[in-house]
Design a protein around this motif. Structure first.
Motif, short mmCIF file in Angstrom:
data_model
loop_
_atom_site.label_atom_id
_atom_site.label_comp_id
_atom_site.label_asym_id
_atom_site.label_seq_id
_atom_site.Cartn_x
_atom_site.Cartn_y
_atom_site.Cartn_z
N GLU A 175 0.74 -1.09 0.07
CA GLU A 175 -0.12 -0.06 -0.13
C GLU A 175 0.79 1.16 0.07
O GLU A 175 0.29 2.32 -0.03
CB GLU A 175 -0.87 -0.03 1.25
CG GLU A 175 -1.81 -1.16 1.36
CD GLU A 175 -3.01 -1.07 0.39
OE1 GLU A 175 -3.28 -0.10 -0.31
OE2 GLU A 175 -3.71 -2.03 -0.22
N SER A 197 -3.60 -3.26 5.06
CA SER A 197 -4.81 -3.26 4.69
C SER A 197 -5.06 -4.82 4.32
O SER A 197 -4.12 -5.57 3.96
CB SER A 197 -5.59 -2.45 3.54
OG SER A 197 -5.27 -3.14 2.32
N GLN A 199 -6.06 -5.95 1.48
CA GLN A 199 -6.41 -5.91 0.28
C GLN A 199 -6.01 -7.50 -0.73
O GLN A 199 -7.08 -7.77 -1.34
CB GLN A 199 -5.41 -4.94 -0.48
CG GLN A 199 -5.49 -4.81 -2.13
CD GLN A 199 -6.96 -4.11 -2.24
OE1 GLN A 199 -7.50 -3.21 -1.73
NE2 GLN A 199 -7.46 -4.72 -3.30
N LYS A 202 -8.69 -10.24 0.71
CA LYS A 202 -9.90 -9.96 0.18
C LYS A 202 -10.32 -10.20 -1.37
O LYS A 202 -11.39 -10.64 -1.78
CB LYS A 202 -10.80 -8.59 0.41
CG LYS A 202 -10.03 -7.42 -0.30
CD LYS A 202 -10.93 -5.85 0.36
CE LYS A 202 -10.25 -4.75 -0.28
NZ LYS A 202 -11.35 -3.54 -0.13
N ARG A 221 0.19 1.05 9.45
CA ARG A 221 0.99 1.79 8.70
C ARG A 221 2.05 2.72 9.54
O ARG A 221 1.66 3.30 10.39
CB ARG A 221 0.38 2.74 7.70
CG ARG A 221 -0.73 1.79 6.90
CD ARG A 221 -1.34 2.51 5.67
NE ARG A 221 -2.14 1.78 5.06
CZ ARG A 221 -3.21 2.18 4.30
NH1 ARG A 221 -3.28 3.36 3.94
NH2 ARG A 221 -4.02 1.45 3.80
N GLN A 235 -10.52 0.15 9.51
CA GLN A 235 -11.14 0.16 8.02
C GLN A 235 -12.44 -0.46 8.13
O GLN A 235 -12.43 -1.76 8.78
CB GLN A 235 -10.39 -0.12 7.13
CG GLN A 235 -9.08 0.76 6.71
CD GLN A 235 -8.52 0.30 5.81
OE1 GLN A 235 -8.63 -0.89 4.97
NE2 GLN A 235 -7.56 1.16 4.83
N HIS A 446 -3.74 4.58 -6.87
CA HIS A 446 -4.22 3.67 -5.89
C HIS A 446 -3.37 2.65 -5.35
O HIS A 446 -2.88 2.66 -4.47
CB HIS A 446 -5.62 3.57 -6.48
CG HIS A 446 -6.72 2.80 -5.30
ND1 HIS A 446 -6.60 3.36 -4.21
CD2 HIS A 446 -7.28 1.96 -5.19
CE1 HIS A 446 -7.27 2.93 -3.38
NE2 HIS A 446 -7.84 1.63 -3.99
N HIS A 447 -3.50 1.71 -6.21
CA HIS A 447 -2.63 0.40 -5.91
C HIS A 447 -2.40 -0.31 -7.23
O HIS A 447 -3.17 -0.29 -8.21
CB HIS A 447 -2.85 -0.28 -4.49
CG HIS A 447 -4.38 -0.80 -4.55
ND1 HIS A 447 -4.79 -1.60 -5.66
CD2 HIS A 447 -5.06 -0.74 -3.55
CE1 HIS A 447 -6.05 -1.79 -5.07
NE2 HIS A 447 -6.46 -1.36 -3.94
N GLY A 490 -11.57 5.03 -0.07
CA GLY A 490 -11.04 4.95 -1.43
C GLY A 490 -11.25 3.49 -1.89
O GLY A 490 -10.98 2.54 -1.01
N GLY A 491 -11.45 3.24 -3.00
CA GLY A 491 -11.47 1.98 -3.60
C GLY A 491 -11.30 1.86 -5.10
O GLY A 491 -10.97 2.79 -5.73
N SER A 492 -11.42 0.50 -5.82
CA SER A 492 -11.29 0.54 -6.92
C SER A 492 -12.07 -0.72 -7.40
O SER A 492 -12.25 -1.66 -6.92
CB SER A 492 -9.85 0.62 -7.36
OG SER A 492 -9.19 -0.43 -6.93
N ARG A 494 -10.93 -4.03 -9.62
CA ARG A 494 -9.63 -4.59 -9.57
C ARG A 494 -9.16 -5.29 -11.10
O ARG A 494 -10.11 -5.42 -11.84
CB ARG A 494 -9.37 -5.57 -8.80
CG ARG A 494 -10.10 -5.53 -7.41
CD ARG A 494 -9.84 -4.35 -6.67
NE ARG A 494 -10.24 -4.09 -5.28
CZ ARG A 494 -10.19 -2.95 -4.51
NH1 ARG A 494 -9.54 -2.07 -4.89
NH2 ARG A 494 -10.79 -3.28 -3.40
N GLY A 535 -13.75 -3.19 -4.71
CA GLY A 535 -14.30 -2.91 -3.44
C GLY A 535 -13.76 -1.51 -2.87
O GLY A 535 -13.36 -0.72 -4.02
N ILE A 536 -13.82 -1.28 -1.68
CA ILE A 536 -13.50 -0.01 -0.98
C ILE A 536 -13.25 -0.23 0.48
O ILE A 536 -13.60 -1.21 0.89
CB ILE A 536 -14.68 0.93 -1.28
CG1 ILE A 536 -14.40 2.39 -0.86
CG2 ILE A 536 -15.99 0.46 -0.35
CD1 ILE A 536 -15.43 3.38 -1.18
N ALA A 537 -12.53 0.76 0.83
CA ALA A 537 -12.37 0.71 2.29
C ALA A 537 -12.61 2.02 2.93
O ALA A 537 -12.03 3.12 2.32
CB ALA A 537 -10.81 0.29 2.62
N1 ASP Z 1 -6.93 -1.55 0.35
C1 ASP Z 1 -7.36 -0.25 -0.16
C2 ASP Z 1 -6.97 0.75 0.73
O1 ASP Z 1 -6.73 0.53 2.09
C3 ASP Z 1 -8.84 -0.07 -0.36
C4 ASP Z 1 -9.28 -0.50 -1.75
O2 ASP Z 1 -8.86 -0.63 -2.78
O3 ASP Z 1 -10.40 -1.39 -1.34
O4 ASP Z 1 -6.89 1.99 0.57
#
Ligand code: ASP
Length: 593
Positions: A175, A197, A199, A202, A221, A235, A446-447, A490-492, A494, A535-537
């Motif tokens: 992250e 997270s 991530q 999930k 973190r 979260q 984002h990631h 925030g999320g996306s 995938r 998804g989202i967190a």
């Molecule tokens: N894992 C991401 C975060 O912690 C959130 C996500 O993309 O669902 O920001």
């Protein structure tokens, strides 16, 4: 039964009854013959009275009561005599005349009174957190936090999400922050990372076929802390299979609607607004706009071209921007006050702040560089009227947006433009990638598991990984949810295709080998029928902070850490015994100072 009800639960209908209450001595007033005590428990405050006429012994014993003694009292609930009611508390119409008092426990003199604890230094409050948490305000905050998580759980359960726990001892997830590491005794020299997270887990759960997952989960973190950051935070994390952006957003909107109605009795406007990343930065200077007020940034490049002010012309010609905001009603500021504003802009990163007063025409050191008609058009664009102050920044785009975005907030606050209420907005269409100047490579905004927009997928797959222009233009299926100027989640959607994920790593200059070592298990899983998912967190601490109207997330976390990531109540972090280190094959090697 030790007590009949809570102090805050006494009602008119209890008048005349003999009841027992328990609690802490909050305030004590000795009025000659009568002793009054405000008795406090979780439910509220109730006034109890000790009178020699009711019980001589009890009255005598009451003289020994001090702040925060724990007592149990019994007696008759009476209506307070006219004129002595306390309208500030719900139980202020009645009081108890005590005929039995038991001191259940005494208290040492306090480092600060519970009543005035808010004024004590935060260090002192955190050291004696058990006392700080007795403050009705802190109790209210944690009770609301409980309600928030309960409503979220119920809502997601109704929507058929499954709450599934993921491990706390994990492999480092990418992250972008530093990991907290935990040494493994059974695998000397090896470390777990506490999750930044869940991530990857999930996403694996989606590949495993659970379809809808959620978790209210601690994440860690190791970053330098700011006011609204904690090394461990919570979260609300969720993931959905066979979903597009709309599905994720609708689930969150429904959750927020329910949450604000149940917890605050606030009816939210639905659906939430949407702004693209581009539009948000153009209009508000950043991607977390506070939409409770206007004062938008306006592009002034075309108009400034029609004058001869060098700073503006140079900024435009070197690829920068010229933008402005309207300081409503600020034309009355003195030269000195404007200098202070300029200093502020400089502290935000500007080289300077240009200004034009709309006052009997236009008043400004700049005025001579522009024809009157152009000044008028500038004022028109900013909706500046007589008495307003136009403020300009000319610089690289990032500086212009940063500085004016922050000036906008500052002025919004100072000019009392921020309307009460809750303004949610989704920010969408983020760039997929961000150029890291220092490292000379792209990073995922984002990631690395975030999917490009459908129309950009083929472009990315076919594109050359050295084509900076093409890569910079790719947009992501990512979204942030913003509330009153705070990013609360925030999320996306995938990447669920192995070839696209591989390409993403190539673009990010992550070798096959490195990708395999870091997240090989996800890459392996993508080989076996991964469904589309996203998804989202949400940051629970920040959300609750806004809901209770606090200014720091420390006020909604029972046992928070300080800016130096320490818990000064329990004394962590701490050194450990030599034996513990030996078992882990760890040698401490601090640098000489
Ligand atoms: N894992 C991401 C975060 O912690 C959130 C996500 O993309 O669902 O920001």
């Amino acid at each position: 039964m030790v007590r009949d009800k809570g102090c805050g639960e006494i009602k008119e209908s209890d008048i005349g009854l003999n009841l027992s209450l328990c609690g802490w001595v909050f305030r004590r007033r000795d009025h000659g013959g009568l002793i009054f005590i405000d008795l406090r428990d979780r439910s509220g405050i109730f006034q109890v009275v000790f009178s020699p006429d009711v019980s001589g012994n009890t009255h005598k014993l009451a003289h020994s009561l001090r702040s925060e003694y724990v007592i149990s009292v019994s007696g008759e609930i009476r209506k307070r005599p006219a004129g002595t009611e306390n309208p500030n508390i719900p139980t202020g119409m009645a009081e108890m005349y005590v005929n039995k008092l038991e001191v259940m426990n005494e208290s040492s003199p306090l480092p600060f009174t519970i009543e005035d604890a808010a004024d004590a230094s935060e260090m002192l409050r955190l050291k004696h957190r058990y006392l700080d948490l007795r403050r009705p305000e802190m109790q209210k905050n944690l009770i609301i936090r409980h309600k928030v998580t309960k409503v979220i759980r119920d809502y997601l359960d109704e929507k058929e999400f499954l709450e599934i726990e993921t491990p706390m001892l994990t492999k480092s997830t990418p992250e972008g922050a530093r990991d907290y590491l935990v040494p493994s005794r059974l695998n000397p020299g090896h470390f777990y990372a506490l999750p930044q997270s869940p991530q990857l887990f999930k996403q694996i759960l989606m590949i495993s076929g659970f379809e809808k997952y959620f978790q209210i989960v601690k994440c860690f973190r190791d970053e330098d802390l700011r006011a609204d950051r904690q090394p461990e935070f919570t979260q609300v994390d969720l993931e959905i299979s066979f979903a597009d952006r709309k599905d994720v957003m609708e689930n969150i909107e429904g959750m927020m609607k329910r949450l604000f109605k149940y917890v605050l009795d606030v009816e939210l406007e639905m659906p939430f607004g949407r702004l693209s990343f581009h539009e948000s930065t153009e209009r508000f200077g950043n991607d977390k706009p506070d939409l409770r007020f206007g004062l938008e940034l306006k592009d002034m490049a075309d108009l400034s071209e029609k004058g001869s002010f060098k700073v503006f012309l140079e900024a435009s010609r070197s690829g920068g921007r010229v933008k402005a905001i309207n300081g409503k009603g600020l034309a009355a500021l003195s030269r000195k006050e404007i200098d202070l504003l300029t200093e502020e802009a400089v502290s935000f990163g500007a080289k300077g702040l240009a200004w034009i007063k709309v006052k009997n025409g236009f008043e400004s050191p700049l005025a001579k560089f522009f024809p009157e008609e152009i000044l008028r058009q500038m004022a028109q664009r900013l909706e500046a009227e007589e008495g307003d102050l136009m403020l300009f920044v000319a610089d690289k785009e990032k500086v212009v947006h940063d500085v004016l975005g922050r000036m906008r907030l500052e002025l919004g606050r100072r000019l009392n433009l921020i309307k009460p209420g809750y303004k949610f907005v989704w920010i969408t269409d983020f760039p997929l990638l961000e150029w890291n100047e220092e490292e000379g490579r792209f990073e995922a905004m984002h990631h690395p598991f975030t999917s490009p927009l459908d129309e950009d997928i083929e472009k990315m797959l076919k594109g050359d990984i050295n084509n900076k222009e093409l890569l910079s233009a790719l947009r992501a299926k990512a979204y942030d949810i913003v509330l009153n100027g705070y990013e609360i989640g925030g999320g996306s959607i995938r990447i669920h295709r192995r070839d696209l994920q591989r390409k993403m790593f190539e673009v990010l200059r992550i070798s096959e080998e490195e990708a395999g070592v870091k997240f090989g298990f996800l890459l392996d899983a993508l080989e076996y029928g991964a469904p589309p998912h996203g998804g989202i967190a949400l940051g629970l601490d920040r959300l609750v902070m806004i809901m209770v109207g606090a200014t720091s997330i420390r006020d909604v976390i029972a046992f928070p850490k300080t800016q130096k990531a320490a818990d000064i109540m329990s004394g962590s972090p701490s050194t450990v015994e030599a034996k513990q280190l030996r078992e882990l094959y760890i040698k401490i090697n601090l640098p000489e100072i």
